[in-house]
Design a protein around this motif. Structure first.
Motif, PDB file in Angstrom:
ATOM      1  N   SER A 235      40.811  46.005  41.697  1.00  0.00           N
ATOM      2  CA  SER A 235      42.266  46.091  41.849  1.00  0.00           C
ATOM      3  C   SER A 235      42.662  46.444  43.279  1.00  0.00           C
ATOM      4  O   SER A 235      43.671  45.950  43.803  1.00  0.00           O
ATOM      5  CB  SER A 235      42.841  47.127  40.879  1.00  0.00           C
ATOM      6  N   ASP A 236      41.857  47.265  43.943  1.00  0.00           N
ATOM      7  CA  ASP A 236      42.142  47.634  45.329  1.00  0.00           C
ATOM      8  C   ASP A 236      42.026  46.422  46.236  1.00  0.00           C
ATOM      9  O   ASP A 236      42.906  46.150  47.069  1.00  0.00           O
ATOM     10  CB  ASP A 236      41.159  48.726  45.777  1.00  0.00           C
ATOM     11  N   PHE A 237      40.962  45.646  46.069  1.00  0.00           N
ATOM     12  CA  PHE A 237      40.761  44.475  46.901  1.00  0.00           C
ATOM     13  C   PHE A 237      41.707  43.330  46.528  1.00  0.00           C
ATOM     14  O   PHE A 237      41.987  42.463  47.349  1.00  0.00           O
ATOM     15  CB  PHE A 237      39.314  43.998  46.817  1.00  0.00           C
ATOM     16  N   GLY A 238      42.198  43.344  45.304  1.00  0.00           N
ATOM     17  CA  GLY A 238      43.061  42.259  44.867  1.00  0.00           C
ATOM     18  C   GLY A 238      44.520  42.420  45.222  1.00  0.00           C
ATOM     19  O   GLY A 238      45.338  41.525  45.010  1.00  0.00           O
ATOM     20  N   SER A 239      44.865  43.570  45.812  1.00  0.00           N
ATOM     21  CA  SER A 239      46.250  43.846  46.167  1.00  0.00           C
ATOM     22  C   SER A 239      46.567  43.297  47.560  1.00  0.00           C
ATOM     23  O   SER A 239      45.935  43.655  48.553  1.00  0.00           O
ATOM     24  CB  SER A 239      46.496  45.362  46.152  1.00  0.00           C
ATOM     25  N   THR A 240      47.574  42.411  47.632  1.00  0.00           N
ATOM     26  CA  THR A 240      47.970  41.811  48.909  1.00  0.00           C
ATOM     27  C   THR A 240      48.610  42.856  49.820  1.00  0.00           C
ATOM     28  O   THR A 240      49.433  43.650  49.366  1.00  0.00           O
ATOM     29  CB  THR A 240      48.969  40.667  48.675  1.00  0.00           C
ATOM     30  N   PRO A 241      48.236  42.915  51.098  1.00  0.00           N
ATOM     31  CA  PRO A 241      48.821  43.891  52.015  1.00  0.00           C
ATOM     32  C   PRO A 241      50.341  43.762  52.099  1.00  0.00           C
ATOM     33  O   PRO A 241      50.880  42.661  52.059  1.00  0.00           O
ATOM     34  CB  PRO A 241      48.159  43.547  53.352  1.00  0.00           C
ATOM     35  N   GLU A 242      51.010  44.892  52.219  1.00  0.00           N
ATOM     36  CA  GLU A 242      52.468  44.883  52.335  1.00  0.00           C
ATOM     37  C   GLU A 242      52.882  44.176  53.624  1.00  0.00           C
ATOM     38  O   GLU A 242      52.242  44.297  54.666  1.00  0.00           O
ATOM     39  CB  GLU A 242      52.998  46.320  52.340  1.00  0.00           C
TER      40      GLU A 242
END
Length: 247
Positions: A235-242
């Motif tokens: 989930s951490d790696f799958g979150s697109t940067p803001e």
């Protein structure tokens, strides 16, 4: 006068690379003759004259600006340091001996539009990378582990990477492996975020001799543990940067 934008940042981790570094710098400088690029050399704990060779040969040209940095030992640590210092629209993560010459850059230049991630892939069907049997088996084993544990569809997560610069700089603090799994973290994050990934064929440079791997059973166990730890952070790696659109 306004500085011209940097199109490409080349990040080169170097550990005890005094024998090959001058040739690498010369080859890249001779190729990067259009636009503006930067070459970021990151010496990471060498015991030879790598740092002196880097400083002596890192001479700016009309098209290339050099930066010589240092980091803690470990390929991942060096990549992280170089990425943080970069400003290019795209970033090439490569090795100090340029195992594929400039073939990966030439292949990338032909791709339009530019995919956010391009891999100089030893697993591509058209790649020519002769290696010993044991090394081939270990590479296949690592690929199977990635497929089983991470669901990865990428053939080679350990090839050279050419990545969207803004995305990689915003993501870099999530990539915390100090060693060889750093590039696998980058590829895994790109896959999790649904980014387009293109693997291009490469040819092993003529002076690169096929060798047998020194990987032992303990190394395989370490690889598996590293991939399991990576899977737990899906989930951490799958979150697109803001602040960035979906690539």
């Amino acid at each position: 006068m306004t500085a011209r934008a940097i199109g490409l940042s080349v990040v080169i981790p170097v550990y005890n690379g005094e024998r090959v570094l001058a040739h690498t710098i010369g080859l890249l400088s001779a190729y990067l003759t259009t636009g503006q690029s930067e070459i970021i050399i990151v010496e990471n704990g060498s015991s030879d004259g790598t740092l002196e060779v880097a400083r002596a040969n890192a001479v700016d040209t009309q098209n290339v600006t050099f930066h010589v940095l240092q980091s803690d030992k470990g390929m991942g640590n060096a990549y992280r340091r170089g990425i943080q210092a970069s400003s290019g629209q795209r970033i090439l993560l490569t090795a100090d001996d340029l195992p594929f010459g400039i073939g990966d850059l030439e292949q990338d230049a032909e791709l339009m539009p530019k995919p956010p991630v391009v891999i100089g892939s030893k697993a591509h069907k058209n790649s020519i990378t002769p290696r010993g049997l044991t090394r081939n088996i270990s590479s296949l084993g690592f690929r199977i582990l990635r497929k089983v544990l991470l669901g990865s569809k990428v053939g080679d997560s350990q090839g050279t990477l050419i990545v969207d610069g803004d995305w990689l700089r915003k993501m870099v603090d999530r990539f915390d492996d100090p060693g060889f799994l750093f590039s696998t973290q980058v590829v895994f994050a790109a896959e999790q975020q649904g980014m387009a990934i293109v693997e291009v064929p490469v040819i092993l440079a003529p002076d690169e001799q096929p060798t047998e791997t020194t990987i032992k059973l303990g190394d395989i166990v370490k690889m598996a543990r590293g991939l399991l730890a990576l899977r737990s952070r899906r989930s951490d790696f799958g979150s697109t940067p803001e602040g960035l659109p979906t690539l």
